[in-house]
Design an enzyme around this catalytic site. Structure first.
Site, short mmCIF file in Angstrom:
data_model
loop_
_atom_site.label_atom_id
_atom_site.label_comp_id
_atom_site.label_asym_id
_atom_site.label_seq_id
_atom_site.Cartn_x
_atom_site.Cartn_y
_atom_site.Cartn_z
N LYS A 1 48.17 30.54 99.20
CA LYS A 1 49.23 30.09 98.28
C LYS A 1 48.61 29.26 97.16
O LYS A 1 48.94 29.43 96.00
CB LYS A 1 50.29 29.24 99.00
CG LYS A 1 51.22 29.98 99.89
CD LYS A 1 52.31 30.75 99.18
CE LYS A 1 51.95 32.20 99.07
NZ LYS A 1 52.17 33.04 100.21
N GLU B 1 46.54 31.54 94.74
CA GLU B 1 47.25 32.59 93.98
C GLU B 1 48.17 32.03 92.91
O GLU B 1 48.34 32.64 91.87
CB GLU B 1 47.97 33.58 94.90
CG GLU B 1 49.32 33.20 95.37
CD GLU B 1 49.99 34.28 96.22
OE1 GLU B 1 50.05 35.42 95.80
OE2 GLU B 1 50.47 33.93 97.31
N ASN C 1 55.87 55.58 88.90
CA ASN C 1 55.23 54.57 89.74
C ASN C 1 54.38 55.32 90.75
O ASN C 1 54.88 56.21 91.44
CB ASN C 1 56.32 53.75 90.46
CG ASN C 1 55.75 52.85 91.52
OD1 ASN C 1 54.63 52.37 91.39
ND2 ASN C 1 56.50 52.62 92.58
N GLY C 2 53.10 55.01 90.80
CA GLY C 2 52.19 55.70 91.72
C GLY C 2 50.91 56.05 90.98
O GLY C 2 50.64 55.52 89.90
N TRP D 1 52.16 47.55 86.09
CA TRP D 1 50.98 46.85 86.62
C TRP D 1 49.85 47.86 86.42
O TRP D 1 49.78 48.86 87.12
CB TRP D 1 51.17 46.51 88.09
CG TRP D 1 50.08 45.67 88.69
CD1 TRP D 1 49.99 44.31 88.68
CD2 TRP D 1 48.94 46.15 89.42
NE1 TRP D 1 48.87 43.91 89.35
CE2 TRP D 1 48.20 45.01 89.81
CE3 TRP D 1 48.46 47.41 89.77
CZ2 TRP D 1 47.01 45.10 90.54
CZ3 TRP D 1 47.28 47.50 90.49
CH2 TRP D 1 46.57 46.35 90.86
N CYS E 1 54.18 48.82 89.77
CA CYS E 1 55.09 49.20 88.70
C CYS E 1 56.51 49.34 89.24
O CYS E 1 56.71 49.65 90.42
CB CYS E 1 54.72 50.51 88.00
SG CYS E 1 53.05 50.53 87.41
N LYS F 1 53.89 41.91 93.27
CA LYS F 1 54.38 41.57 94.60
C LYS F 1 54.22 42.73 95.59
O LYS F 1 53.89 42.53 96.74
CB LYS F 1 55.86 41.20 94.52
CG LYS F 1 56.37 40.60 95.80
CD LYS F 1 57.67 39.90 95.56
CE LYS F 1 58.14 39.23 96.82
NZ LYS F 1 57.28 38.11 97.23
N GLU G 1 46.89 30.60 105.11
CA GLU G 1 48.04 30.88 104.25
C GLU G 1 48.19 29.77 103.19
O GLU G 1 48.50 30.05 102.02
CB GLU G 1 49.30 31.00 105.11
CG GLU G 1 50.60 31.16 104.36
CD GLU G 1 50.67 32.39 103.46
OE1 GLU G 1 49.79 33.26 103.54
OE2 GLU G 1 51.60 32.46 102.64
N ARG H 1 57.06 43.62 90.47
CA ARG H 1 56.19 44.74 90.84
C ARG H 1 55.07 44.95 89.83
O ARG H 1 54.19 45.79 90.02
CB ARG H 1 57.01 46.03 90.93
CG ARG H 1 58.12 45.98 91.95
CD ARG H 1 58.92 47.25 91.91
NE ARG H 1 58.16 48.38 92.40
CZ ARG H 1 58.10 48.75 93.66
NH1 ARG H 1 58.76 48.08 94.58
NH2 ARG H 1 57.38 49.78 94.03
N HIS I 1 29.54 24.79 110.02
CA HIS I 1 28.56 25.88 110.11
C HIS I 1 28.28 26.48 108.73
O HIS I 1 28.11 27.68 108.60
CB HIS I 1 29.07 26.97 111.06
CG HIS I 1 29.24 26.48 112.47
ND1 HIS I 1 28.17 26.17 113.29
CD2 HIS I 1 30.36 26.22 113.20
CE1 HIS I 1 28.62 25.75 114.46
NE2 HIS I 1 29.94 25.77 114.43
C1 F6R Z 1 50.94 36.48 98.90
C2 F6R Z 1 51.59 37.77 99.06
C3 F6R Z 1 50.75 38.94 99.43
C4 F6R Z 1 51.54 39.88 100.35
C5 F6R Z 1 50.73 41.16 100.61
C6 F6R Z 1 51.43 42.07 101.59
O1 F6R Z 1 51.84 35.48 98.57
O2 F6R Z 1 52.77 37.90 98.86
O3 F6R Z 1 49.56 38.56 100.01
O4 F6R Z 1 51.79 39.23 101.55
O5 F6R Z 1 50.54 41.83 99.40
O6 F6R Z 1 52.72 42.39 101.15
P1 F6R Z 1 53.81 42.97 102.12
O7 F6R Z 1 54.21 41.91 103.06
O8 F6R Z 1 54.93 43.38 101.21
O9 F6R Z 1 53.20 44.14 102.83
#
Ligand code: F6R
Length: 579
Positions: free
Chosen positions: A456, A459, A97-98, A71, A2, A574, A452, A27, A475
């Site tokens: 990507k 997601e 937020n929390g 969120w 949030c 994010k 990674e 967020r 395996h």
């Molecule tokens: C994927 C992504 C997430 C963040 C993860 C950690 O694209 O952005 O997997 O990498 O939530 O976030 P941070 O780096 O902010 O701790």
């Protein structure tokens, strides 16, 4: 997660709040709401994203107000559960937020005392608790309520009969923006950039009383001074700049984010810390976890430093024996799991370093030292340029440990990163956008690059993807290979080239199409794969970077081909500030 924002000053609050919430949508973006102080409190809430110029919201009057983009944690994302939440009489409004962990008990108690609840949220208890204590002094009422709350919060509170905002934080971020006749508050500094570069990062336990052009900060009941810091980002960095999506803009900004992070260098304290470490543990989540794994492969093989990489989410409950330097890697600096791990490392007296993109974020407050990445604001939910800046920071650490051996590679890497942005990968995109599953494989540092790439892909395109160490595919996962299951294989010159080529042939023998990322000039690989994507034939470190960019572009264009909401993929946020 949030995002929250508050404003008190001379402008109409509603447009300021809505603009700020738009910057914080990364967020959380399942519903939003604002409240302003007009002749009484006026509220506007809605499920879904924040539309541009929503007349209902922009029409709210008053120069003091608070806002929230959500969120969902407690209660589904609908208008009723959207913040701000009010007391029974509609005289108090709160955004939060929390998570209030003891909210059920508090709610029961308040209901017994006759309070009527409208939402399923934990936040609403705060409004009713303040209602109980409020007698015209909002600061005193908030101060009386905070000790009753267990959990984490950044809150902004207004009352209908006063032009002030009371702000408080504990274990959730909150930043004040200081203007000439106005004060802002927000979950991070992005909503403030348009108005001021002067910010104050509140500490856990701080309570701030905000009025137009005036603010006072208290801690433990006493007035305290907190330093005003200057933000090193600019407002223009938060715009799309003609790109269709933030994500594409941010992918294109990677030469710069790598270069700037390398150019910023590493200060003496961090340098000493790195040189003294005989063992390094990295804690991180998601994409940041992948950059940490890349570092492990490179540091162990190129400099012989033992490196352990731990997922933040596992670390707190299954803490490994710790020795040496502990590095928390986090773009946002607010990821709850990473913060918890960092706190445990501190408690065990390990030297700690935070690598983050967010000046003033929580990890910077906990760690002994900070290495600030220079990615600038990253708005797209999927991490791209922050991944690149993390790799820059980690490769710089590697370089220090190897007495500058990689100076040349690192100072020219941005050019190669720029080159791969121009590659034509349309055939690969066409293939991936027609299937349900894609595998990504690599060896050594290219294994986390493959992980990674898969993250990507899943997601933002919602195509199911898995990243595997190339040798592991036989395996078990081989059972899934079909002509409809493409495998993206990263295969560059070096000790594993031959075995990777054999793995690719084994995959081809199972009739799965192979998209290979190899180096320009390779004549063997294009012969055995279906699609060959050439990256520049450079230093290993630089290949890691360029191969990563190719996989980001593949995910991005696949998502676009499938019409996905690239910058705001479903169910995600994010900054993940819950465990
Ligand atoms: C994927 C992504 C997430 C963040 C993860 C950690 O694209 O952005 O997997 O990498 O939530 O976030 P941070 O780096 O902010 O701790």
């Amino acid at each position: 997660m949030c995002g929250i924002v508050g404003y008190t000053g001379r402008r109409d609050a509603a447009p300021v709040l809505l603009g700020g919430l738009k910057r914080l949508e990364y967020r959380g973006y399942d519903s939003f709401g604002i409240a302003t102080v007009g002749s009484a409190i006026e509220v506007y809430k809605k499920a879904g994203r924040i539309p541009d110029g929503d007349p209902g919201a922009v029409g709210l009057v008053g120069c003091t107000g608070i806002g929230h983009t959500r969120w969902a944690t407690h209660g589904e994302p609908n208008e009723i559960n959207a913040h701000p939440h009010m007391d029974c009489e509609g005289k108090i409004a709160v955004v939060h937020n929390g998570v209030i962990e003891n909210y059920a008990e508090l709610k029961r108690h308040l209901q017994e005392r006759g309070h009527t609840f409208r939402s399923e949220t934990d936040t609403e208890v705060i409004a009713h608790l303040i209602e109980e204590k409020y007698d015209g002094d909002l600061l005193a009422a908030v101060n009386a309520v905070l000790p009753l709350l267990q959990g984490s919060y950044a809150i902004l509170v207004i009352a209908g009969d006063t032009q002030r905002i009371v702000a408080a934080r504990d274990a959730s971020p909150l930043v004040l923006g200081i203007g000439d006749d106005e004060v802002f508050a927000a979950s991070d500094m992005t909503p403030l950039l348009e108005y001021t570069e002067r910010v104050i990062f509140l500490e856990d336990g701080d309570v701030a009383d905000l009025m137009p052009g005036r603010y006072t900060i208290y801690h433990g009941g006493l007035e305290v001074e907190r330093p005003i810091e200057l933000i090193n980002w600019c407002f223009e960095d938060t715009r799309k700049g003609g790109f269709p999506h933030y994500m594409l803009k941010e992918i294109y900004e990677q030469p710069q984010s790598f270069y700037e992070t390398i150019r910023a260098g590493i200060d003496e304290h961090v340098r000493r810390m790195v040189m003294e470490a005989d063992e390094i543990t990295l804690v991180a989540c998601g994409t940041s976890y992948h950059t940490a794994l890349v570092f492990k492969y490179l540091a162990e093989s190129l400099c012989g430093i033992p490196v352990r990489v731990e997922m933040g989410s596992e670390f707190k409950y299954f803490t490994p024996p710790l020795r040496g330097l502990v590095i928390a890697v986090s773009q946002s600096g607010e990821t709850a799991d990473t913060i918890a791990a960092l706190k445990m490392a501190k408690a065990r007296n390990c030297p700690t370093l935070a690598i983050t993109n967010m000046q003033g974020s929580t990890v910077t407050r906990i760690a002994d030292e900070t290495l600030l990445m220079r990615a600038g604001p990253e708005i797209g939910v999927a991490a791209t340029k922050s991944y690149m800046a993390q790799l820059a920071a980690l490769m710089e650490i590697l370089n220090i440990r190897c007495d500058g051996e990689f100076d040349d590679a690192l100072s020219h890497a941005h050019l190669a990163i720029g080159d791969v942005l121009l590659l034509d990968i349309q055939d690969a995109v066409d293939l991936c956008s027609k299937v349900e599953h894609v595998f990504f494989v690599g060896r050594g540092p290219f294994y986390p690059v493959a992980m990674e790439g898969a993250l990507k892909m899943k997601e933002i395109s919602y195509v199911h993807a898995e990243g595997y160490a190339a040798g592991e595919l036989k395996h078990g996962p081989f059972a899934l290979l079909t002509p409809e299951t493409p495998v993206v294989a990263i295969c560059t010159p070096g000790p594993t080239y031959g075995v990777m080529a054999s793995n690719i042939k084994e995959i081809k023998a199972r009739r799965a199409p192979v998209i290979a990322v190899g180096v320009a000039g390779d004549i063997e690989l294009p012969e055995i794969v279906d699609i060959f994507i050439p990256i520049p034939n450079t230093h290993l470190l630089v290949q890691v970077l360029t191969a990563s960019v190719v996989l980001q572009l593949l995910a991005y264009h696949t998502a676009c081909a499938l019409n996905r909401d690239v910058d705001k993929p479903r169910n995600l946020a994010k900054s993940v500030t819950v465990e």
